[in-house]
Write a protein that holds these residues in place. Structure first.
Motif, mmCIF file in Angstrom:
data_model
loop_
_atom_site.group_PDB
_atom_site.id
_atom_site.type_symbol
_atom_site.label_atom_id
_atom_site.label_comp_id
_atom_site.label_asym_id
_atom_site.label_seq_id
_atom_site.Cartn_x
_atom_site.Cartn_y
_atom_site.Cartn_z
ATOM 1 N N ALA A 75 0.829 -1.216 0.000
ATOM 2 C CA ALA A 75 0.000 0.000 0.000
ATOM 3 C C ALA A 75 0.857 1.257 0.000
ATOM 4 O O ALA A 75 1.780 1.408 0.807
ATOM 5 C CB ALA A 75 -0.909 -0.010 1.217
ATOM 6 N N GLN A 76 0.516 2.156 -0.926
ATOM 7 C CA GLN A 76 1.160 3.481 -0.976
ATOM 8 C C GLN A 76 0.071 4.504 -0.667
ATOM 9 O O GLN A 76 -0.942 4.583 -1.389
ATOM 10 C CB GLN A 76 1.724 3.746 -2.371
ATOM 11 C CG GLN A 76 2.784 2.753 -2.828
ATOM 12 C CD GLN A 76 3.081 2.919 -4.309
ATOM 13 O OE1 GLN A 76 2.303 2.513 -5.169
ATOM 14 N NE2 GLN A 76 4.204 3.532 -4.601
ATOM 15 N N ILE A 77 0.282 5.282 0.373
ATOM 16 C CA ILE A 77 -0.746 6.240 0.769
ATOM 17 C C ILE A 77 -0.792 7.403 -0.227
ATOM 18 O O ILE A 77 0.249 7.782 -0.793
ATOM 19 C CB ILE A 77 -0.474 6.751 2.209
ATOM 20 C CG1 ILE A 77 -1.787 7.116 2.896
ATOM 21 C CG2 ILE A 77 0.489 7.936 2.233
ATOM 22 C CD1 ILE A 77 -1.723 7.104 4.389
ATOM 23 N N VAL A 78 -1.997 7.912 -0.466
ATOM 24 C CA VAL A 78 -2.165 9.037 -1.397
ATOM 25 C C VAL A 78 -2.072 10.337 -0.613
ATOM 26 O O VAL A 78 -2.875 10.593 0.280
ATOM 27 C CB VAL A 78 -3.526 8.954 -2.125
ATOM 28 C CG1 VAL A 78 -3.727 10.168 -3.034
ATOM 29 C CG2 VAL A 78 -3.615 7.667 -2.943
ATOM 30 N N PRO A 99 -5.005 19.313 -9.834
ATOM 31 C CA PRO A 99 -4.731 18.624 -8.569
ATOM 32 C C PRO A 99 -3.565 17.647 -8.672
ATOM 33 O O PRO A 99 -3.400 16.959 -9.687
ATOM 34 C CB PRO A 99 -6.049 17.887 -8.283
ATOM 35 C CG PRO A 99 -6.749 17.794 -9.584
ATOM 36 C CD PRO A 99 -6.337 18.992 -10.372
ATOM 37 N N GLN A 100 -2.737 17.646 -7.629
ATOM 38 C CA GLN A 100 -1.547 16.788 -7.608
ATOM 39 C C GLN A 100 -1.555 15.960 -6.326
ATOM 40 O O GLN A 100 -1.970 16.436 -5.275
ATOM 41 C CB GLN A 100 -0.267 17.639 -7.640
ATOM 42 C CG GLN A 100 -0.132 18.526 -8.869
ATOM 43 C CD GLN A 100 0.065 17.740 -10.148
ATOM 44 O OE1 GLN A 100 0.782 16.739 -10.151
ATOM 45 N NE2 GLN A 100 -0.591 18.156 -11.224
ATOM 46 N N ALA A 101 -1.066 14.744 -6.425
ATOM 47 C CA ALA A 101 -0.920 13.886 -5.248
ATOM 48 C C ALA A 101 0.363 13.082 -5.369
ATOM 49 O O ALA A 101 0.830 12.792 -6.473
ATOM 50 C CB ALA A 101 -2.129 12.953 -5.117
ATOM 51 N N LEU A 102 0.934 12.751 -4.218
ATOM 52 C CA LEU A 102 2.166 11.953 -4.183
ATOM 53 C C LEU A 102 1.849 10.625 -3.514
ATOM 54 O O LEU A 102 1.051 10.568 -2.577
ATOM 55 C CB LEU A 102 3.247 12.703 -3.395
ATOM 56 C CG LEU A 102 3.598 14.103 -3.923
ATOM 57 C CD1 LEU A 102 4.526 14.819 -2.938
ATOM 58 C CD2 LEU A 102 4.254 14.002 -5.288
ATOM 59 N N LEU A 103 2.482 9.569 -3.998
ATOM 60 C CA LEU A 103 2.284 8.251 -3.398
ATOM 61 C C LEU A 103 3.425 7.979 -2.416
ATOM 62 O O LEU A 103 4.600 8.222 -2.722
ATOM 63 C CB LEU A 103 2.260 7.172 -4.489
ATOM 64 C CG LEU A 103 1.139 7.305 -5.530
ATOM 65 C CD1 LEU A 103 1.255 6.180 -6.561
ATOM 66 C CD2 LEU A 103 -0.228 7.269 -4.859
ATOM 67 N N GLY A 104 3.036 7.492 -1.236
ATOM 68 C CA GLY A 104 4.027 7.244 -0.196
ATOM 69 C C GLY A 104 4.925 6.057 -0.507
ATOM 70 O O GLY A 104 4.565 5.194 -1.327
ATOM 71 N N PRO A 105 6.112 6.004 0.150
ATOM 72 C CA PRO A 105 7.029 4.872 -0.045
ATOM 73 C C PRO A 105 6.461 3.607 0.592
ATOM 74 O O PRO A 105 6.191 3.580 1.801
ATOM 75 C CB PRO A 105 8.307 5.337 0.663
ATOM 76 C CG PRO A 105 7.864 6.375 1.631
ATOM 77 C CD PRO A 105 6.642 7.010 1.081
ATOM 78 N N ALA A 106 6.289 2.577 -0.222
ATOM 79 C CA ALA A 106 5.606 1.365 0.231
ATOM 80 C C ALA A 106 6.398 0.607 1.300
ATOM 81 O O ALA A 106 5.826 -0.208 2.034
ATOM 82 C CB ALA A 106 5.320 0.449 -0.962
ATOM 83 N N ASP A 107 7.724 0.874 1.393
ATOM 84 C CA ASP A 107 8.512 0.149 2.397
ATOM 85 C C ASP A 107 8.314 0.716 3.805
ATOM 86 O O ASP A 107 8.824 0.159 4.772
ATOM 87 C CB ASP A 107 9.995 0.170 2.013
ATOM 88 C CG ASP A 107 10.530 1.578 1.889
ATOM 89 O OD1 ASP A 107 9.715 2.500 1.667
ATOM 90 O OD2 ASP A 107 11.750 1.769 2.016
ATOM 91 N N LYS A 108 7.598 1.816 3.943
ATOM 92 C CA LYS A 108 7.286 2.398 5.257
ATOM 93 C C LYS A 108 5.872 2.003 5.654
ATOM 94 O O LYS A 108 5.039 1.656 4.810
ATOM 95 C CB LYS A 108 7.367 3.927 5.206
ATOM 96 C CG LYS A 108 8.658 4.491 4.645
ATOM 97 C CD LYS A 108 9.775 4.438 5.661
ATOM 98 C CE LYS A 108 11.005 5.160 5.123
ATOM 99 N NZ LYS A 108 12.208 4.838 5.924
ATOM 100 N N SER A 109 5.592 2.101 6.961
ATOM 101 C CA SER A 109 4.231 1.810 7.426
ATOM 102 C C SER A 109 3.304 2.942 6.970
ATOM 103 O O SER A 109 3.757 4.052 6.645
ATOM 104 C CB SER A 109 4.211 1.729 8.956
ATOM 105 O OG SER A 109 4.450 3.021 9.503
#
Lengths: 144, 82
Positions: A75-78, A99-109
């Motif tokens: 899971a990558q958070i939006v 609108p812009q969004a970044l996806l979180g690093p999946a190796d982190k919680s």
């Protein structure tokens, strides 16, 4: 429905109709009684306003936030980015016309991704519903 | 443009706006659509059309209206010929 309730409903409808007609007549009087000066009143299109902004509320709990799985199914958070960054009247937050969004690093919680989004990038977490809606408006995705 | 018994609605597609005008508001747009003109001449034409006195107060009102029309993108100011 009892007769009394029916009468109340009809009376209520008549009252509403009366108010609507009174309001309409007042507007008509405003236009007609001021022939000696030019009058212009402008009605803005709701669709036009909708095109100029993308307002969203922020999700507080990272567990309720929209996520996108990567190729490994992680899971990558939006993380949506408000535009402009400084929005004193938020919420709701305006994501601007593009609108812009970044996806979180999946190796982190998810909690760490959420904290990095909010504290470092100045972003907000959004619901899955808001994410779907924004995708239909050309939401741009990058990586945190 | 639609006439509602002396009231007029004008839709501006580019801006997605609908404007409600009275007869004088519309007449200003019609006059300017025919030909560019000065504030003084416009006031004179309006005063004749609506049987009004074209005094300073009237000219100020028309000038304010022109500024509003310009802000809405309905008219544009033109420099006088040299």
């Amino acid at each position: 429905m009892s007769e009394k309730k029916t009468q109340q409903s009809v009376a209520s409808d008549m009252e509403k109709d009366g108010l609507a007609v009174a309001s309409q007549l007042k507007r008509r009087r405003l236009l007609k009684s001021t022939v000696a000066i030019p009058v212009i009143m402008t009605l803005h299109s709701g669709a036009a306003l909708a095109r100029t902004s993308n307002l969203v509320g922020a999700v507080v709990d990272s567990g309720d936030a929209a996520t996108v799985p990567n190729a490994q199914g992680q899971a990558q958070i939006v993380c949506a980015i408000p535009d402009p960054a400084d929005q004193p009247n938020a919420p709701p937050y305006d994501l601007g016309m593009s609108p812009q969004a970044l996806l979180g690093p999946a190796d982190k919680s998810l909690e760490d991704q959420a904290a990095y989004c909010k504290n470092v990038k100045g972003g907000i977490l959004i619901s899955a519903t808001a994410f779907t809606s924004l995708q239909g408006k050309g939401l741009g995705l990058g990586m945190l | 443009m639609v006439d509602w018994d002396g009231e007029f609605t004008v839709f501006q597609p580019a801006a997605g706006k609908t404007h409600f005008l009275n007869e004088m508001g519309l007449h200003i747009l019609i006059l300017l659509d025919r030909a560019p003109t000065t504030l003084e001449h416009l006031c004179q034409l309006l005063a004749e059309r609506f049987s009004l006195l074209s005094d300073e107060s009237f000219m100020q009102q028309i000038q304010q209206t022109l500024h509003r029309f310009e802000a809405l993108g309905l008219v544009a100011s033109a420099n006088p010929p040299q």
